[in-house]
Design a protein around this motif. Structure first.
Motif, PDB file in Angstrom:
ATOM      1  N   ARG A   1       7.613 -13.611   4.524  1.00 28.00           N
ATOM      2  CA  ARG A   1       8.656 -13.297   5.523  1.00 28.00           C
ATOM      3  C   ARG A   1       8.859 -11.785   5.648  1.00 28.00           C
ATOM      4  NH1 ARG A   1       7.781 -17.804   4.276  1.00 28.00           N
ATOM      5  NH2 ARG A   1       8.537 -19.597   5.435  1.00 28.00           N
ATOM      6  N   PHE A   2       8.704 -11.102   4.571  1.00 24.86           N
ATOM      7  CA  PHE A   2       8.835  -9.640   4.589  1.00 24.86           C
ATOM      8  C   PHE A   2       7.777  -9.029   5.516  1.00 24.86           C
ATOM      9  CE2 PHE A   2       8.897  -5.325   3.214  1.00 24.86           C
ATOM     10  CZ  PHE A   2      10.024  -5.108   2.445  1.00 24.86           C
ATOM     11  N   LEU A   3       6.562  -9.542   5.406  1.00 23.68           N
ATOM     12  CA  LEU A   3       5.442  -8.935   6.141  1.00 23.68           C
ATOM     13  C   LEU A   3       5.281  -9.470   7.558  1.00 23.68           C
ATOM     14  CD1 LEU A   3       2.710  -8.915   3.342  1.00 23.68           C
ATOM     15  CD2 LEU A   3       4.031  -6.948   4.192  1.00 23.68           C
ATOM     16  N   GLU A   4       5.893 -10.601   7.834  1.00 23.46           N
ATOM     17  CA  GLU A   4       5.630 -11.374   9.050  1.00 23.46           C
ATOM     18  C   GLU A   4       5.561 -10.543  10.336  1.00 23.46           C
ATOM     19  OE1 GLU A   4       7.110 -15.793  10.385  1.00 23.46           O
ATOM     20  OE2 GLU A   4       8.647 -14.409   9.657  1.00 23.46           O
ATOM     21  N   ARG A   5       6.512  -9.641  10.530  1.00 20.34           N
ATOM     22  CA  ARG A   5       6.599  -8.910  11.800  1.00 20.34           C
ATOM     23  C   ARG A   5       6.090  -7.474  11.703  1.00 20.34           C
ATOM     24  NH1 ARG A   5       8.893 -11.537  16.155  1.00 20.34           N
ATOM     25  NH2 ARG A   5       9.833 -13.470  15.457  1.00 20.34           N
ATOM     26  N   LEU A   6       5.620  -7.081  10.531  1.00 16.12           N
ATOM     27  CA  LEU A   6       5.199  -5.680  10.374  1.00 16.12           C
ATOM     28  C   LEU A   6       3.780  -5.472  10.890  1.00 16.12           C
ATOM     29  CD1 LEU A   6       6.659  -4.905   6.828  1.00 16.12           C
ATOM     30  CD2 LEU A   6       7.641  -4.404   9.073  1.00 16.12           C
ATOM     31  N   ASN A   7       3.451  -4.223  11.134  1.00 18.70           N
ATOM     32  CA  ASN A   7       2.089  -3.879  11.524  1.00 18.70           C
ATOM     33  C   ASN A   7       1.174  -4.060  10.309  1.00 18.70           C
ATOM     34  OD1 ASN A   7      -0.317  -2.669  12.083  1.00 18.70           O
ATOM     35  ND2 ASN A   7       0.551  -0.751  12.862  1.00 18.70           N
ATOM     36  N   PRO A   8       0.276  -5.058  10.379  1.00 16.37           N
ATOM     37  CA  PRO A   8      -0.525  -5.381   9.190  1.00 16.37           C
ATOM     38  C   PRO A   8      -1.479  -4.269   8.770  1.00 16.37           C
ATOM     39  CG  PRO A   8      -1.274  -6.654  11.092  1.00 16.37           C
ATOM     40  CD  PRO A   8      -0.051  -5.901  11.535  1.00 16.37           C
ATOM     41  N   ARG A   9      -1.733  -3.341   9.668  1.00 16.14           N
ATOM     42  CA  ARG A   9      -2.623  -2.243   9.302  1.00 16.14           C
ATOM     43  C   ARG A   9      -1.997  -1.392   8.197  1.00 16.14           C
ATOM     44  NH1 ARG A   9      -5.056  -0.260  14.358  1.00 16.14           N
ATOM     45  NH2 ARG A   9      -6.518  -1.934  13.935  1.00 16.14           N
ATOM     46  N   HIS A  10      -0.662  -1.369   8.166  1.00 16.68           N
ATOM     47  CA  HIS A  10       0.006  -0.510   7.179  1.00 16.68           C
ATOM     48  C   HIS A  10       0.913  -1.276   6.225  1.00 16.68           C
ATOM     49  CE1 HIS A  10      -1.632   3.088   8.918  1.00 16.68           C
ATOM     50  NE2 HIS A  10      -1.275   2.663  10.115  1.00 16.68           N
ATOM     51  N   ALA A  11       0.777  -2.592   6.188  1.00 16.07           N
ATOM     52  CA  ALA A  11       1.609  -3.381   5.269  1.00 16.07           C
ATOM     53  C   ALA A  11       0.822  -4.603   4.833  1.00 16.07           C
ATOM     54  CB  ALA A  11       2.904  -3.809   5.971  1.00 16.07           C
ATOM     55  N   ARG A  12       0.684  -4.792   3.530  1.00 15.04           N
ATOM     56  CA  ARG A  12      -0.123  -5.928   3.068  1.00 15.04           C
ATOM     57  C   ARG A  12       0.369  -6.427   1.707  1.00 15.04           C
ATOM     58  NH1 ARG A  12      -2.798  -1.217   2.028  1.00 15.04           N
ATOM     59  NH2 ARG A  12      -3.530  -0.966  -0.116  1.00 15.04           N
ATOM     60  N   SER A  13      -0.062  -7.648   1.402  1.00 14.38           N
ATOM     61  CA  SER A  13       0.268  -8.163   0.083  1.00 14.38           C
ATOM     62  C   SER A  13      -0.987  -8.143  -0.794  1.00 14.38           C
ATOM     63  CB  SER A  13       0.824  -9.587   0.170  1.00 14.38           C
ATOM     64  OG  SER A  13      -0.229 -10.510   0.263  1.00 14.38           O
ATOM     65  N   VAL A  14      -0.755  -8.088  -2.083  1.00 16.25           N
ATOM     66  CA  VAL A  14      -1.850  -8.089  -3.052  1.00 16.25           C
ATOM     67  C   VAL A  14      -1.555  -9.181  -4.084  1.00 16.25           C
ATOM     68  CG1 VAL A  14      -2.993  -6.777  -4.880  1.00 16.25           C
ATOM     69  CG2 VAL A  14      -2.308  -5.618  -2.765  1.00 16.25           C
ATOM     70  N   ALA A  15      -2.443 -10.147  -4.161  1.00 21.26           N
ATOM     71  CA  ALA A  15      -2.290 -11.223  -5.150  1.00 21.26           C
ATOM     72  C   ALA A  15      -3.622 -11.326  -5.884  1.00 21.26           C
ATOM     73  CB  ALA A  15      -1.946 -12.538  -4.462  1.00 21.26           C
ATOM     74  N   LEU A  16      -3.696 -10.693  -7.025  1.00 20.87           N
ATOM     75  CA  LEU A  16      -4.982 -10.633  -7.737  1.00 20.87           C
ATOM     76  C   LEU A  16      -5.232 -11.920  -8.529  1.00 20.87           C
ATOM     77  CD1 LEU A  16      -4.914  -6.963  -9.106  1.00 20.87           C
ATOM     78  CD2 LEU A  16      -5.767  -7.826  -6.912  1.00 20.87           C
ATOM     79  N   SER A  17      -6.506 -12.282  -8.612  1.00 20.21           N
ATOM     80  CA  SER A  17      -6.819 -13.427  -9.470  1.00 20.21           C
ATOM     81  C   SER A  17      -7.115 -12.914 -10.877  1.00 20.21           C
ATOM     82  CB  SER A  17      -7.980 -14.230  -8.892  1.00 20.21           C
ATOM     83  OG  SER A  17      -8.994 -13.367  -8.481  1.00 20.21           O
ATOM     84  N   LYS A  18      -7.567 -13.792 -11.728  1.00 19.48           N
ATOM     85  CA  LYS A  18      -7.714 -13.344 -13.126  1.00 19.48           C
ATOM     86  C   LYS A  18      -8.794 -12.262 -13.235  1.00 19.48           C
ATOM     87  CE  LYS A  18     -10.746 -17.057 -14.579  1.00 19.48           C
ATOM     88  NZ  LYS A  18     -10.827 -18.359 -15.235  1.00 19.48           N
ATOM     89  N   PRO A  19      -8.632 -11.371 -14.206  1.00 25.12           N
ATOM     90  CA  PRO A  19      -9.565 -10.246 -14.329  1.00 25.12           C
ATOM     91  C   PRO A  19     -10.989 -10.708 -14.636  1.00 25.12           C
ATOM     92  CG  PRO A  19      -8.072 -10.352 -16.231  1.00 25.12           C
ATOM     93  CD  PRO A  19      -7.580 -11.342 -15.238  1.00 25.12           C
ATOM     94  N   ASN A  20     -11.956 -10.031 -14.007  1.00 22.30           N
ATOM     95  CA  ASN A  20     -13.356 -10.341 -14.337  1.00 22.30           C
ATOM     96  C   ASN A  20     -13.787  -9.506 -15.551  1.00 22.30           C
ATOM     97  OD1 ASN A  20     -14.027  -7.740 -13.476  1.00 22.30           O
ATOM     98  ND2 ASN A  20     -14.489  -8.401 -11.395  1.00 22.30           N
ATOM     99  N   GLU A  21     -15.047  -9.646 -15.899  1.00 19.64           N
ATOM    100  CA  GLU A  21     -15.576  -8.998 -17.108  1.00 19.64           C
ATOM    101  C   GLU A  21     -15.369  -7.469 -17.067  1.00 19.64           C
ATOM    102  OE1 GLU A  21     -16.536 -10.818 -19.586  1.00 19.64           O
ATOM    103  OE2 GLU A  21     -16.883  -8.975 -20.758  1.00 19.64           O
ATOM    104  N   VAL A  22     -15.727  -6.867 -15.927  1.00 18.71           N
ATOM    105  CA  VAL A  22     -15.600  -5.411 -15.807  1.00 18.71           C
ATOM    106  C   VAL A  22     -14.135  -5.011 -15.954  1.00 18.71           C
ATOM    107  CG1 VAL A  22     -15.849  -3.445 -14.236  1.00 18.71           C
ATOM    108  CG2 VAL A  22     -17.650  -5.186 -14.353  1.00 18.71           C
ATOM    109  N   GLU A  23     -13.258  -5.746 -15.240  1.00 21.17           N
ATOM    110  CA  GLU A  23     -11.832  -5.401 -15.278  1.00 21.17           C
ATOM    111  C   GLU A  23     -11.248  -5.565 -16.676  1.00 21.17           C
ATOM    112  OE1 GLU A  23     -10.686  -6.535 -10.654  1.00 21.17           O
ATOM    113  OE2 GLU A  23     -10.796  -8.126 -12.150  1.00 21.17           O
ATOM    114  N   ARG A  24     -11.738  -6.536 -17.380  1.00 25.48           N
ATOM    115  CA  ARG A  24     -11.227  -6.734 -18.752  1.00 25.48           C
ATOM    116  C   ARG A  24     -11.545  -5.542 -19.651  1.00 25.48           C
ATOM    117  NH1 ARG A  24     -12.050 -12.296 -18.219  1.00 25.48           N
ATOM    118  NH2 ARG A  24     -14.173 -12.184 -19.001  1.00 25.48           N
TER     119      ARG A  24
END
Ligand code: ADP
Ligand code: MLT
Length: 291
Positions: free
Chosen positions: A94-117
């Motif tokens: 709802r926060f992002l719904e009406r915003l310009n998506p070019r400058h507003a986004r959500s980040v939902a990361l999945s579990k870390p991979n080998e490199v990230e660990r």
């Protein structure tokens, strides 16, 4: 008594009942108590009409805030934490719904991979931070280390401890460097969590939302409570306080998170009437707000 993926309790007549995620029928006791569970202050959801009107007003204000953020080259970062099914994703959408998506986004990361660990713990989150003029909203965040990773055993106790020790310094760096930074923690009651898990399991449109981690959470309520207490106690700082949101009613939670940001921001053309005032029954800051 609790069982795998189950929970039992007593109904009003003192008769035992059992919650079984696989049973399409939700025990009446849970449905009845969901909204008021965990000491929720309202016994009715906000009316849909009031909600829709306020949401539109607030979303219009958010557009002004977004223009201001671009204009002043601000980096805006908000994170949403809370138990499984606390409604983080729905507040963010709802926060992002009406915003310009070019400058507003959500980040939902999945579990870390080998490199990230192998990286510095904060590194994979930092990669997604906003540049000047952008807004980034994290659905879960580095707090995983003190929440799900701790409870599920995905990290060691020493790693959790180091995280709890270091995170106030990490966040202070951001705030001192000029980030607009908000961290929200959505709290829900136990019956509300069970009701939402049940809905996710039996509604084909929501089925994707329920994961093994959620199923495990049914039996780990008190482990998560302990984790939550430590997070509030040890990571609420003056520069980066937790904003705690009572989130059993999703409509109020969505409005109050947006309202909090607007209320605490300065931007051109702000309409104080449209923004209104935060509802102190629903949202507050500091370790003593939620007990
Ligand atoms: P959701 O974010 O939709 O609630 P899950 O409930 O499946 O997703 O997972 C909760 C969190 O736990 C996610 O942020 C995920 O990245 C994290 N997670 C799951 N498995 C691991 C793991 N093995 N190590 C570290 N983090 C994990
Ligand atoms: C939420 O609903 O709180 C999250 O976005 C998803 C989840 O916890 O499963």
């Amino acid at each position: 008594m609790s069982s795998k993926n189950g929970k039992s309790g007593k109904d009003k007549a003192g008769k035992p009942y059992a919650f079984d995620i696989g049973n399409p029928e939700l025990p009446e006791e849970i449905a009845e108590h969901a909204l008021t569970s965990g000491g929720y202050p309202y016994d009715e959801e906000l009316k849909k009409k009031v909600y829709s009107e306020q949401l539109a007003d607030l979303q219009l204000e958010l557009l002004k805030l977004q223009a201001h953020i671009e204009d002043k080259a601000i980096r805006f970062l908000a994170l949403f934490e809370g138990r499984d099914a606390s409604g983080k994703g729905s507040c963010i959408s709802r926060f992002l719904e009406r915003l310009n998506p070019r400058h507003a986004r959500s980040v939902a990361l999945s579990k870390p991979n080998e490199v990230e660990r192998g990286e510095w713990y904060f590194q994979r989150y930092v990669r997604h931070f906003p540049t000047a003029g952008d807004m980034v909203l994290f659905d879960r965040s580095w707090y995983n280390r003190a929440g799900v990773e701790r409870v599920m055993g995905f990290c060691t106790p020493a790693q959790t401890e180091a995280f709890l020790r270091d995170v106030p310094d990490f966040e202070a760096l951001l705030v001192r460097d000029g980030f607009a930074f908000f961290k929200f923690y959505l709290v829900i009651g136990r019956d509300m969590q069970l009701m939402r898990f049940h809905e996710r399991r039996h509604d084909p449109f929501k089925r994707w939302k329920i994961t093994d981690v959620d199923l495990a959470a049914i039996d780990k309520w008190s482990d998560y409570t302990r984790a939550q207490d430590d997070i509030f106690k040890r990571t609420s700082s003056k520069l980066a306080p937790w904003i705690i949101v009572r989130a059993n009613d999703q409509r109020r939670a969505r409005l109050e998170t947006i309202r909090w940001v607007l209320f605490h921001s300065d931007y051109a053309g702000k309409d104080a009437r449209a923004v209104g005032e935060p509802d102190a029954n629903i949202v507050g800051t500091g370790p003593t707000y939620f007990k």
